[in-house]
Design a protein around this motif. Structure first.
Motif, PDB file in Angstrom:
ATOM      1  N   GLY A 122       0.799  -1.218   0.000  1.00 34.63           N
ATOM      2  CA  GLY A 122       0.000   0.000   0.000  1.00 34.63           C
ATOM      3  C   GLY A 122       0.832   1.268   0.000  1.00 34.63           C
ATOM      4  O   GLY A 122       0.398   2.310  -0.518  1.00 34.63           O
ATOM      5  N   ILE A 123       2.027   1.209   0.582  1.00 35.97           N
ATOM      6  CA  ILE A 123       2.912   2.382   0.589  1.00 35.97           C
ATOM      7  C   ILE A 123       3.287   2.746  -0.847  1.00 35.97           C
ATOM      8  O   ILE A 123       3.254   3.913  -1.249  1.00 35.97           O
ATOM      9  CB  ILE A 123       4.175   2.108   1.440  1.00 35.97           C
ATOM     10  N   GLY A 124       3.641   1.733  -1.631  1.00 32.71           N
ATOM     11  CA  GLY A 124       3.951   1.986  -3.037  1.00 32.71           C
ATOM     12  C   GLY A 124       2.728   2.423  -3.820  1.00 32.71           C
ATOM     13  O   GLY A 124       2.810   3.295  -4.685  1.00 32.71           O
ATOM     14  N   ALA A 125       1.579   1.823  -3.511  1.00 31.57           N
ATOM     15  CA  ALA A 125       0.341   2.195  -4.204  1.00 31.57           C
ATOM     16  C   ALA A 125      -0.029   3.643  -3.946  1.00 31.57           C
ATOM     17  O   ALA A 125      -0.531   4.346  -4.836  1.00 31.57           O
ATOM     18  CB  ALA A 125      -0.800   1.274  -3.760  1.00 31.57           C
ATOM     19  N   GLY A 126       0.210   4.127  -2.716  1.00 32.06           N
ATOM     20  CA  GLY A 126      -0.053   5.529  -2.398  1.00 32.06           C
ATOM     21  C   GLY A 126       0.789   6.462  -3.257  1.00 32.06           C
ATOM     22  O   GLY A 126       0.319   7.509  -3.719  1.00 32.06           O
ATOM     23  N   GLY A 127       2.048   6.074  -3.493  1.00 29.76           N
ATOM     24  CA  GLY A 127       2.913   6.881  -4.346  1.00 29.76           C
ATOM     25  C   GLY A 127       2.432   6.920  -5.778  1.00 29.76           C
ATOM     26  O   GLY A 127       2.413   7.985  -6.416  1.00 29.76           O
TER      27      GLY A 127
END
Length: 573
Positions: A122-127
């Motif tokens: 999810g951290i990458g998806a937020g970016g």
């Protein structure tokens, strides 16, 4: 005092051609495809995954919620970083984090391990969610963006339709773990293409300050709220000491976050943005869109498998009507907005579709005619397609260009937060309803088990374990009972989205109907710098020629001058 010579040169630089824009967008489109494919490819296989890992309904909900939670929390952080650092490097980092975490999830041995890797994902998806919007604004003006939204709609359609189908086939043939590895080659290709084709203006070097306290308080407040929503009524009572501690902690964290943002030099979410009526109302509307979008994608697949006995492949095929509605509306409405420049009627119609789709899906049963279910899904998908990207578009149109990153990510954050809370609440309502219906139908279930003969002990043990059942493999007598139970539970959970969709319609009705500018974010920043330069020279000097260049470049816009481009945000406050 002399005028900086760079300003006129930058302002007279020709706009990017259609081919140049397509080239610049190619890596961005592939990055978005990777993100969506990695998410959708596992959507139809989640019931199988949770069953194989001995997880229950709460684990199913948290596998989804963990990703949405970290996506929501990290989105404004990425957006703020986009206003401070190299955006091209940031989106490459986001892709790398997302895909590596996705691949690691394929080795999960328990629901907890899977949830942890999904949280990192999810951290990458937020970016990707935040930076794709910001980079689009860098190279395409709001008025022209509809012309290219068809490409994004096509990418979304291929990933959203193809992902579940591919995931179903992989699960049925190779096993669900391969779903997590399929996006790796696409990610590598996206990184290479981004490096070669995406060229953005370098950020002005300055001393920056990261709002670490804001990150901590925001994360704590959102996490406590979602953990409470997911566990209350199951692990502990709604009115209990745990509720007081978690809700109280979320309130304290929110207050601390607001105080921190008011004092921070570089706030994570500048609270001054809420003075802009467009931003505030679009944020409210985005919450409902997030609930409808994420809730539908999670629970419709579960409905097809648990309430209609479909396999993962069949479930992917059965959700195509919703994706079709999203595709047709996003491409068609994007083209119409570019042609006529009028966006508000489409947003109003989209919010009406959201209300209709959410309500009608709350009426479905396990034996509802599939043609009707398809119509309901199509309406919901069309509503999401008309509102999702266009709410970001209208915010970017009125926001100060120096705050495009935080404004874009702010709307995306609240959409993700709405989706996260929505999935948590809908999942909790589903689990509670299923438990209630299983208790009420215990006699019928016991009678069905007793009629299975030698297989009775096996199915009794399976149902008592609390593991999410694989309904399609159940004997007929049990399958009918559990299809009815899960259909009632899932339809009940969709009713939760209806009041939020109504609030979204009210917010959209009151959105200021501002004309869309034809200037990109980079051009608006250059125009602003040129206006500042004119303050320091006598009237009649060469800088006025630069201002004239802006007028020529922005011909046909409702507010063609450089001054009006920078005044737009303030005019809405």
């Amino acid at each position: 005092m002399s005028t900086p010579s760079a300003a006129p040169e930058e302002l007279t630089k020709p706009k990017m051609t259609h081919r140049e824009v397509l080239t610049a967008l190619s890596g961005l489109l592939l990055g978005m495809f990777v993100s969506m494919l990695a998410s959708t490819v596992v959507s139809t296989s989640l019931p199988v995954i949770i069953h194989d890992l001995d997880g229950n309904q709460a684990a199913f909900t948290w596998v989804v919620t963990a990703t949405l939670l970290t996506t929501a929390i990290s989105t404004p952080i990425w957006g703020k970083l986009a206003d401070l650092f190299n955006r091209k490097l940031l989106i490459q980092i986001a892709i790398a984090i997302f895909v590596l975490a996705t691949a690691a999830a394929g080795f999960s041995q328990s629901p907890e391990m899977l949830i942890s890797f999904r949280a990192v994902q999810g951290i990458g998806a937020g970016g990707l969610a935040a930076l794709s919007q910001v980079l689009m604004a860098d190279i395409i003006s709001p008025r022209e963006r509809g012309r290219y939204m068809g490409l994004f709609g096509a990418v979304m359609a291929v990933a959203t339709i193809g992902g579940p189908l591919l995931g179903g086939v992989i699960t049925d043939s190779l096993g669900w773990r391969w779903n997590f590895f399929v996006s790796l080659p696409f990610a590598i290709l996206a990184l290479i293409i981004l490096q070669r084709t995406l060229h953005v203006s370098p950020r002005v070097k300055r001393k920056v300050s990261i709002d670490y306290l804001g990150i901590v308080f925001l994360s704590a407040a959102v996490a406590l709220l979602l953990i409470w929503v997911t566990l209350a009524g199951d692990s502990f009572e709604w009115w209990s000491v745990e509720t007081v501690l978690m809700v109280g902690g979320a309130i304290v964290g929110t207050i601390a976050f607001v105080i921190t943002e008011l004092r921070s030099k570089e706030p994570l979410i500048p609270l001054s943005l809420f003075r802009n009526r467009t931003f505030t109302l679009a944020t409210i509307a985005s919450i409902a869109t997030g609930i409808a979008m994420f809730g539908a994608s999670v629970f419709l697949s579960q409905f097809m498998q648990l309430a209609r006995g479909a396999t993962p492949t069949e479930a992917g095929l059965m959700t195509i009507p919703m994706i079709g509605g999203l595709l047709v509306s996003s491409i068609g409405v994007g083209a119409l907005i570019t042609k006529f420049g009028n966006w508000k009627p489409f947003l109003i119609v989209g919010s009406v579709f959201l209300i209709a789709g959410s309500y009608l899906l709350s009426t479905i049963h396990y034996d509802t005619n599939f043609a009707l279910v398809s119509l309901y899904m199509f309406l919901l998908g069309a509503g999401v397609g008309m509102t999702m990207q266009n709410l970001v578009l209208v915010v970017q149109n009125t926001t100060n260009p120096s705050e495009i990153g935080v404004a874009s990510s702010g709307v995306t954050f609240f959409r993700s937060l709405g989706g996260t809370i929505g999935v948590s609440v809908m999942g909790a309502a589903l689990a509670a309803k299923v438990t209630e219906l299983v208790t009420a139908g215990r006699d019928d279930i016991t009678a069905a088990i007793m009629g299975l003969g030698a297989d009775a002990p096996k199915w009794a043990e399976t149902l008592q374990s609390g593991t999410l059942p694989q309904v399609s493999t159940m004997p007929e007598s049990l399958r009918v009972l559990f299809e009815d139970i899960y259909a009632q539970g899932i339809s009940h959970s969709f009713l939760i989205a209806v009041p939020f969709a109504v609030i979204s319609l009210i917010a959209i009705v009151f959105l200021p109907n501002k004309p869309l500018t034809r200037m990109t974010t980079s051009e608006r920043i250059q125009a602003s710098e040129a206006d500042l330069a004119t303050v320091s020279v006598p009237e009649g000097m060469g800088v006025l020629a630069a201002t004239g260049a802006v007028r020529t470049m922005d011909a046909g816009d409702a507010a063609p001058s450089a001054a009006s481009a920078t005044a737009a945000p303030g005019s809405d406050r």
